[in-house]
Design a protein around this motif. Structure first.
Motif, PDB file in Angstrom:
ATOM      1  N   GLN A  42     -11.015   3.130  -1.718  1.00 34.94           N
ATOM      2  CA  GLN A  42     -11.137   2.074  -0.709  1.00 34.94           C
ATOM      3  C   GLN A  42     -12.082   2.487   0.413  1.00 34.94           C
ATOM      4  O   GLN A  42     -12.849   1.672   0.915  1.00 34.94           O
ATOM      5  CB  GLN A  42      -9.760   1.727  -0.143  1.00 34.94           C
ATOM      6  CG  GLN A  42      -8.866   1.027  -1.130  1.00 34.94           C
ATOM      7  CD  GLN A  42      -7.428   0.900  -0.658  1.00 34.94           C
ATOM      8  OE1 GLN A  42      -6.975   1.594   0.252  1.00 34.94           O
ATOM      9  NE2 GLN A  42      -6.689   0.007  -1.298  1.00 34.94           N
ATOM     10  N   ASN A  43     -12.051   3.760   0.786  1.00 31.05           N
ATOM     11  CA  ASN A  43     -12.865   4.252   1.899  1.00 31.05           C
ATOM     12  C   ASN A  43     -14.341   4.398   1.572  1.00 31.05           C
ATOM     13  O   ASN A  43     -15.193   4.163   2.438  1.00 31.05           O
ATOM     14  CB  ASN A  43     -12.338   5.602   2.392  1.00 31.05           C
ATOM     15  CG  ASN A  43     -10.973   5.507   3.035  1.00 31.05           C
ATOM     16  OD1 ASN A  43     -10.522   4.438   3.421  1.00 31.05           O
ATOM     17  ND2 ASN A  43     -10.295   6.636   3.133  1.00 31.05           N
ATOM     18  N   ILE A  44     -14.670   4.806   0.330  1.00 33.45           N
ATOM     19  CA  ILE A  44     -16.065   5.191   0.075  1.00 33.45           C
ATOM     20  C   ILE A  44     -16.741   4.498  -1.095  1.00 33.45           C
ATOM     21  O   ILE A  44     -17.923   4.730  -1.344  1.00 33.45           O
ATOM     22  CB  ILE A  44     -16.205   6.722  -0.089  1.00 33.45           C
ATOM     23  CG1 ILE A  44     -15.515   7.216  -1.362  1.00 33.45           C
ATOM     24  CG2 ILE A  44     -15.709   7.444   1.142  1.00 33.45           C
ATOM     25  CD1 ILE A  44     -15.795   8.674  -1.688  1.00 33.45           C
ATOM     26  N   ARG A  45     -16.070   3.642  -1.823  1.00 34.08           N
ATOM     27  CA  ARG A  45     -16.669   3.090  -3.045  1.00 34.08           C
ATOM     28  C   ARG A  45     -17.961   2.325  -2.788  1.00 34.08           C
ATOM     29  O   ARG A  45     -18.806   2.233  -3.663  1.00 34.08           O
ATOM     30  CB  ARG A  45     -15.664   2.240  -3.807  1.00 34.08           C
ATOM     31  CG  ARG A  45     -15.337   0.948  -3.108  1.00 34.08           C
ATOM     32  CD  ARG A  45     -14.482   0.061  -3.982  1.00 34.08           C
ATOM     33  NE  ARG A  45     -14.193  -1.144  -3.250  1.00 34.08           N
ATOM     34  CZ  ARG A  45     -13.001  -1.617  -3.032  1.00 34.08           C
ATOM     35  NH1 ARG A  45     -11.954  -1.005  -3.532  1.00 34.08           N
ATOM     36  NH2 ARG A  45     -12.838  -2.709  -2.334  1.00 34.08           N
ATOM     37  N   ARG A  46     -18.135   1.773  -1.615  1.00 31.34           N
ATOM     38  CA  ARG A  46     -19.373   1.041  -1.307  1.00 31.34           C
ATOM     39  C   ARG A  46     -20.479   1.959  -0.799  1.00 31.34           C
ATOM     40  O   ARG A  46     -21.600   1.530  -0.609  1.00 31.34           O
ATOM     41  CB  ARG A  46     -19.084  -0.055  -0.290  1.00 31.34           C
ATOM     42  CG  ARG A  46     -18.273  -1.179  -0.869  1.00 31.34           C
ATOM     43  CD  ARG A  46     -18.080  -2.313   0.131  1.00 31.34           C
ATOM     44  NE  ARG A  46     -17.280  -3.367  -0.432  1.00 31.34           N
ATOM     45  CZ  ARG A  46     -15.952  -3.430  -0.375  1.00 31.34           C
ATOM     46  NH1 ARG A  46     -15.283  -2.482   0.226  1.00 31.34           N
ATOM     47  NH2 ARG A  46     -15.298  -4.433  -0.910  1.00 31.34           N
ATOM     48  N   LYS A  47     -20.149   3.218  -0.573  1.00 31.05           N
ATOM     49  CA  LYS A  47     -21.118   4.183  -0.039  1.00 31.05           C
ATOM     50  C   LYS A  47     -21.706   5.090  -1.114  1.00 31.05           C
ATOM     51  O   LYS A  47     -22.616   5.855  -0.832  1.00 31.05           O
ATOM     52  CB  LYS A  47     -20.451   5.050   1.034  1.00 31.05           C
ATOM     53  CG  LYS A  47     -19.940   4.253   2.218  1.00 31.05           C
ATOM     54  CD  LYS A  47     -19.177   5.138   3.177  1.00 31.05           C
ATOM     55  CE  LYS A  47     -18.577   4.300   4.292  1.00 31.05           C
ATOM     56  NZ  LYS A  47     -17.686   5.075   5.153  1.00 31.05           N
ATOM     57  N   VAL A  48     -21.146   5.025  -2.328  1.00 29.90           N
ATOM     58  CA  VAL A  48     -21.595   5.896  -3.415  1.00 29.90           C
ATOM     59  C   VAL A  48     -21.745   5.086  -4.697  1.00 29.90           C
ATOM     60  O   VAL A  48     -21.196   3.999  -4.822  1.00 29.90           O
ATOM     61  CB  VAL A  48     -20.590   7.062  -3.656  1.00 29.90           C
ATOM     62  CG1 VAL A  48     -20.509   7.981  -2.455  1.00 29.90           C
ATOM     63  CG2 VAL A  48     -19.219   6.544  -4.033  1.00 29.90           C
ATOM     64  N   THR A  49     -22.494   5.637  -5.634  1.00 29.22           N
ATOM     65  CA  THR A  49     -22.602   5.001  -6.955  1.00 29.22           C
ATOM     66  C   THR A  49     -21.623   5.637  -7.944  1.00 29.22           C
ATOM     67  O   THR A  49     -21.599   5.264  -9.105  1.00 29.22           O
ATOM     68  CB  THR A  49     -24.042   5.121  -7.500  1.00 29.22           C
ATOM     69  OG1 THR A  49     -24.385   6.502  -7.583  1.00 29.22           O
ATOM     70  CG2 THR A  49     -25.028   4.373  -6.618  1.00 29.22           C
ATOM     71  N   THR A  50     -20.833   6.570  -7.467  1.00 23.30           N
ATOM     72  CA  THR A  50     -19.846   7.268  -8.285  1.00 23.30           C
ATOM     73  C   THR A  50     -18.884   6.277  -8.924  1.00 23.30           C
ATOM     74  O   THR A  50     -18.444   5.325  -8.294  1.00 23.30           O
ATOM     75  CB  THR A  50     -19.059   8.263  -7.402  1.00 23.30           C
ATOM     76  OG1 THR A  50     -19.975   9.191  -6.833  1.00 23.30           O
ATOM     77  CG2 THR A  50     -17.982   8.990  -8.196  1.00 23.30           C
ATOM     78  N   LYS A  51     -18.567   6.517 -10.184  1.00 24.31           N
ATOM     79  CA  LYS A  51     -17.538   5.744 -10.883  1.00 24.31           C
ATOM     80  C   LYS A  51     -16.231   6.524 -10.756  1.00 24.31           C
ATOM     81  O   LYS A  51     -16.207   7.740 -10.962  1.00 24.31           O
ATOM     82  CB  LYS A  51     -17.899   5.571 -12.353  1.00 24.31           C
ATOM     83  CG  LYS A  51     -19.249   4.924 -12.558  1.00 24.31           C
ATOM     84  CD  LYS A  51     -19.069   3.564 -13.125  1.00 24.31           C
ATOM     85  CE  LYS A  51     -20.436   2.994 -13.462  1.00 24.31           C
ATOM     86  NZ  LYS A  51     -20.576   1.653 -13.086  1.00 24.31           N
ATOM     87  N   PHE A  52     -15.168   5.815 -10.410  1.00 19.60           N
ATOM     88  CA  PHE A  52     -13.879   6.450 -10.172  1.00 19.60           C
ATOM     89  C   PHE A  52     -12.923   6.213 -11.328  1.00 19.60           C
ATOM     90  O   PHE A  52     -12.781   5.086 -11.802  1.00 19.60           O
ATOM     91  CB  PHE A  52     -13.252   5.915  -8.884  1.00 19.60           C
ATOM     92  CG  PHE A  52     -14.039   6.263  -7.658  1.00 19.60           C
ATOM     93  CD1 PHE A  52     -13.921   7.511  -7.069  1.00 19.60           C
ATOM     94  CD2 PHE A  52     -14.906   5.349  -7.098  1.00 19.60           C
ATOM     95  CE1 PHE A  52     -14.647   7.837  -5.936  1.00 19.60           C
ATOM     96  CE2 PHE A  52     -15.636   5.661  -5.964  1.00 19.60           C
ATOM     97  CZ  PHE A  52     -15.505   6.909  -5.383  1.00 19.60           C
ATOM     98  N   ILE A  53     -12.267   7.294 -11.740  1.00 23.56           N
ATOM     99  CA  ILE A  53     -11.230   7.233 -12.765  1.00 23.56           C
ATOM    100  C   ILE A  53      -9.974   7.849 -12.159  1.00 23.56           C
ATOM    101  O   ILE A  53     -10.016   8.966 -11.644  1.00 23.56           O
ATOM    102  CB  ILE A  53     -11.637   7.996 -14.034  1.00 23.56           C
ATOM    103  CG1 ILE A  53     -12.878   7.356 -14.669  1.00 23.56           C
ATOM    104  CG2 ILE A  53     -10.467   8.038 -15.033  1.00 23.56           C
ATOM    105  CD1 ILE A  53     -13.447   8.134 -15.849  1.00 23.56           C
ATOM    106  N   ILE A  54      -8.886   7.099 -12.204  1.00 24.78           N
ATOM    107  CA  ILE A  54      -7.608   7.623 -11.735  1.00 24.78           C
ATOM    108  C   ILE A  54      -6.935   8.337 -12.904  1.00 24.78           C
ATOM    109  O   ILE A  54      -6.865   7.807 -14.011  1.00 24.78           O
ATOM    110  CB  ILE A  54      -6.700   6.488 -11.206  1.00 24.78           C
ATOM    111  CG1 ILE A  54      -7.288   5.865  -9.935  1.00 24.78           C
ATOM    112  CG2 ILE A  54      -5.280   6.988 -10.962  1.00 24.78           C
ATOM    113  CD1 ILE A  54      -7.300   6.773  -8.715  1.00 24.78           C
ATOM    114  N   LEU A  55      -6.444   9.541 -12.636  1.00 30.60           N
ATOM    115  CA  LEU A  55      -5.686  10.310 -13.608  1.00 30.60           C
ATOM    116  C   LEU A  55      -4.315  10.538 -12.980  1.00 30.60           C
ATOM    117  O   LEU A  55      -4.206  11.201 -11.954  1.00 30.60           O
ATOM    118  CB  LEU A  55      -6.377  11.643 -13.894  1.00 30.60           C
ATOM    119  CG  LEU A  55      -5.700  12.549 -14.909  1.00 30.60           C
ATOM    120  CD1 LEU A  55      -5.656  11.881 -16.283  1.00 30.60           C
ATOM    121  CD2 LEU A  55      -6.433  13.874 -15.007  1.00 30.60           C
TER     122      LEU A  55
END
Length: 153
Positions: A71-84
């Protein structure tokens, strides 16, 4: 690191999980582990700095949770996030979807499934466990970012 190498970052508060992931991905020549963290505060700082292709985040950590990091940084990076996560309850999966995760994997996932998931996510696909119908028999509604923003207002 060559242009075909996938930069990956891990954040989990359990050292055995981090070491297991390091071992798994250290044996895969197409991956480069660019960093790890045992808390969400450090993970968020590192991801902003390192900009990995993939960040594999535990949902529950000291400092920021995996959900809060997205929520804090997803718009600031192109990183794809995977929850484990070990949490299998639908509300955790739904929160991950609503917060911008590309995938949600259980800690019981096999190494092969995890590697396959990461490759799918890098191709723009999303991978989530099937959410059970709610008590009315309807599938849960997944709202877009715009719809969530309107709802917040």
């Amino acid at each position: 690191m060559n242009n075909n190498t996938i930069a990956i970052y891990f954040a989990d508060d359990h050292p055995v999980v981090i070491e297991g992931l390091r071992h798994l991905f250290g044996n895969q020549p197409e991956f480069n582990v660019v960093g790890t963290a045992n808390n969400g505060t450090l993970a968020q700082q590192d991801i902003l700095l390192l900009q990995p292709h993939i960040a594999l985040l535990d949902i529950s950590m000291p400092g920021y949770t995996g959900i809060e990091i997205m929520q804090n940084i997803r718009r600031k990076v192109t990183t794809k996030f995977i929850i484990l996560s070990m949490f299998t309850e639908p509300q955790f999966i739904q929160n991950a979807i609503n917060s911008g995760a590309s995938a949600y994997l259980f800690k019981s996932t096999s190494n092969e499934e995890m590697l396959h998931c990461i490759k799918e996510v890098l191709q723009g696909k999303t991978i989530f466990p099937e959410l059970p119908p709610d008590i009315t028999g309807e599938k849960p509604i997944v709202l877009s970012e715009r719809e969530l923003g309107i709802l917040r207002l």
